[in-house]
Design a protein around this motif. Structure first.
Motif, short mmCIF file in Angstrom:
data_model
loop_
_atom_site.label_atom_id
_atom_site.label_comp_id
_atom_site.label_asym_id
_atom_site.label_seq_id
_atom_site.Cartn_x
_atom_site.Cartn_y
_atom_site.Cartn_z
N GLU A 49 44.96 47.53 35.19
CA GLU A 49 46.16 46.83 35.65
C GLU A 49 46.80 46.12 34.46
N ARG A 50 48.12 46.11 34.43
CA ARG A 50 48.82 45.54 33.28
C ARG A 50 48.68 44.02 33.19
N ARG A 51 48.41 43.38 34.31
CA ARG A 51 48.26 41.91 34.32
C ARG A 51 46.97 41.56 35.08
N PRO A 52 45.82 41.76 34.45
CA PRO A 52 44.56 41.42 35.12
C PRO A 52 44.47 39.93 35.43
N VAL A 53 43.66 39.62 36.43
CA VAL A 53 43.46 38.22 36.82
C VAL A 53 42.43 37.59 35.88
N SER A 54 42.80 36.45 35.30
CA SER A 54 41.90 35.76 34.35
C SER A 54 40.98 34.80 35.09
#
Length: 477
Positions: A282-287
């Motif tokens: 995913e281009r914006r993984p969850v941190s």
């Protein structure tokens, strides 16, 4: 009996390879090993000795055909348009739509932008695309008073809104754009895979043994619709962009072949990002860390974003970092930690038929053959140029390419600067390494002297410390 002229055919690597192979088979043109994904980039048609086949990245095929190095090629029409946007007089003929690989080239923006008119008030419009010439043509036609086009290797959808206002991307349709969180602004081109030809070859050579079957059986399609550009936008009050105060650390992680190694390094550091693992990108993984944002992009694009301050930390390859530093020696980017993973050699490569074992021997041989200039093909033009100067190659020509590099030597280049892990692909393409430039590895990079304070400094230091511990746990190779 006069021997027929050799017909040189360029075919694409990548995702479109399978459909192109099927299309060739349907036309009675069986390219041995192509559809099966052979590692060899030098292929043949068993029943047509006059045809030689090379496999390239799609974006390189129009260049090879325009130069006359290849008579015919198959590639997405968008790459022809990309070349013609900057070099409009190239001798390429778009022969026939093959009816596969259909897509649209769109200009798109982030959510919150309702149309092109919303961009007219920006003092500087930031654009990102792996079609930079089409992006430039779009911006010039719209009459943006000022704009900046960042040429990238891919993953353009990840750039808005933080790092770009507009991207130019290839997708199947508008639905895909919306699923990726983008707003379509304009469809610039309807594209698909086409058979293209060098105009001189088409006029002077008998190409019928390849051209005939493909033209006879190809779909009429919609035809080459041409590039559609915006009309000039009305003048509007310009507003300068005021970037919000950065309250978080922004970190870039790579997709592609480096992802597996980076996931291992993160796991060893006790870091897991939802949406970024061995099976997902995913281009914006969850941190998992408060104060940390993650973006997944191509590793080749990371040094520039770190240099300009958009990204605080990035995990890339040392090859990508050095390519950037050789092109921009005063760049403030530096390696702060070798992660000891994903290691491979970056080497100078020649044909295995060349009776040499060192670059010095190769130079002596080329000089004795009367070669006045050495052609060097590489995905790393900055590294290739630095190598040529450091090895005193006298006159040389750098050929920037997008990949599938093993197909260039020896017909289209004498020398290749290429990454080699096991050497298997080199051997299958009749090549050998004769000089080691350096051992590349996955590394952590940052901007020198970055002004960080408070929570941002704490998160930055925590990440660096965790990844250093991860690197120390790796057994040296």
């Amino acid at each position: 009996m006069r021997k027929p002229a050799v017909i040189k055919l360029a075919l694409p690597a990548g995702d479109i390879r399978g459909p192109v192979a099927e299309r060739l088979e349907a036309a009675g043109l069986h390219v041995e090993g192509y559809g099966e994904g052979s590692r060899s980039y030098r292929l043949s048609l068993p029943d047509r000795d006059e045809v030689t086949v090379r496999v390239f990245r799609e974006k390189d095929i129009p260049v090879q055909v325009a130069l006359g190095s290849y008579d015919l090629g198959v590639c997405n029409l968008a790459w022809v348009a990309e070349m013609r946007a900057r070099f409009p007089e190239q001798p390429i003929v778009s022969v026939r739509d093959l009816g596969i690989g259909r897509c649209g080239i769109y200009a798109a923006s982030a959510q919150g932008v309702s149309g092109l008119a919303d961009l007219s008030s920006l003092a500087v419009v930031r654009m990102a695309s792996d079609y930079p010439n089409l992006a430039d043509a779009f911006a010039a036609a719209a009459r943006f008073p000022a704009y900046r086009v960042q040429a990238i290797w891919g993953a353009a959808e990840a750039y808005p809104p933080e790092d770009a206002d507009v991207v130019v991307v290839a997708v199947a349709d508008e639905r895909v754009l919306r699923e990726r969180g983008l707003v379509p602004l304009l469809r610039l081109l309807e594209s698909s895979a086409w058979l293209i030809a060098n105009a001189d070859s088409l006029a002077k050579k008998d190409l019928s043994s390849v051209l005939g079957p493909l033209v006879a059986g190809a779909s009429e399609g919609a035809g080459a619709s041409g590039l559609r550009l915006p009309t000039p936008l009305p003048a509007a009050g310009r507003r300068a962009r005021r970037p919000p105060e950065r309250l978080v650390i922004r970190m870039a992680l790579p997709d592609g072949h480096q992802q597996r190694h980076v996931v291992e390094a993160l796991s060893a550091a006790g870091l897991e990002f939802e949406g970024y693992d061995m099976s997902r990108t995913e281009r914006r993984p969850v941190s998992p860390l408060a104060g940390l944002e993650i973006k997944v992009i191509r590793p080749q694009d990371m040094p520039q974003l770190v240099a300009t301050g958009e990204i605080d930390l990035a995990v890339t390859g040392r090859d990508c970092l050095l390519e950037h530093l050789y092109r921009f020696p005063s760049s403030p980017v530096e390696e702060i930690q070798d992660l000891q993973r994903g290691q491979y050699n970056l080497s100078a490569v020649v044909s295995e038929e060349l009776p040499v074992s060192t670059i010095g021997e190769a130079l002596d041989l080329w000089r004795s053959q009367g070669k006045t200039s050495i052609r060097i093909a590489s995905e790393y033009p900055g590294l290739a140029d630095h190598y040529a100067r450091s090895r005193h190659l006298w006159r040389y020509q750098i050929i920037p390419i997008a990949g599938a590099s093993e197909g260039y030597v020896p017909e289209d280049a004498e020398l290749l600067i290429e990454g080699t892990e096991t050497g298997r692909t080199l051997a299958e393409n009749g090549l050998k390494a004769i000089d080691l430039l350096f051992r590349s590895t996955t590394c952590l990079i940052a901007r020198k002297g970055a002004a960080l304070s408070g929570q941002r400094r704490e998160v930055f230091d925590e990440l660096v410390a965790a990844l250093r511990r991860s690197a120390e746990a790796v057994e040296p190779v």
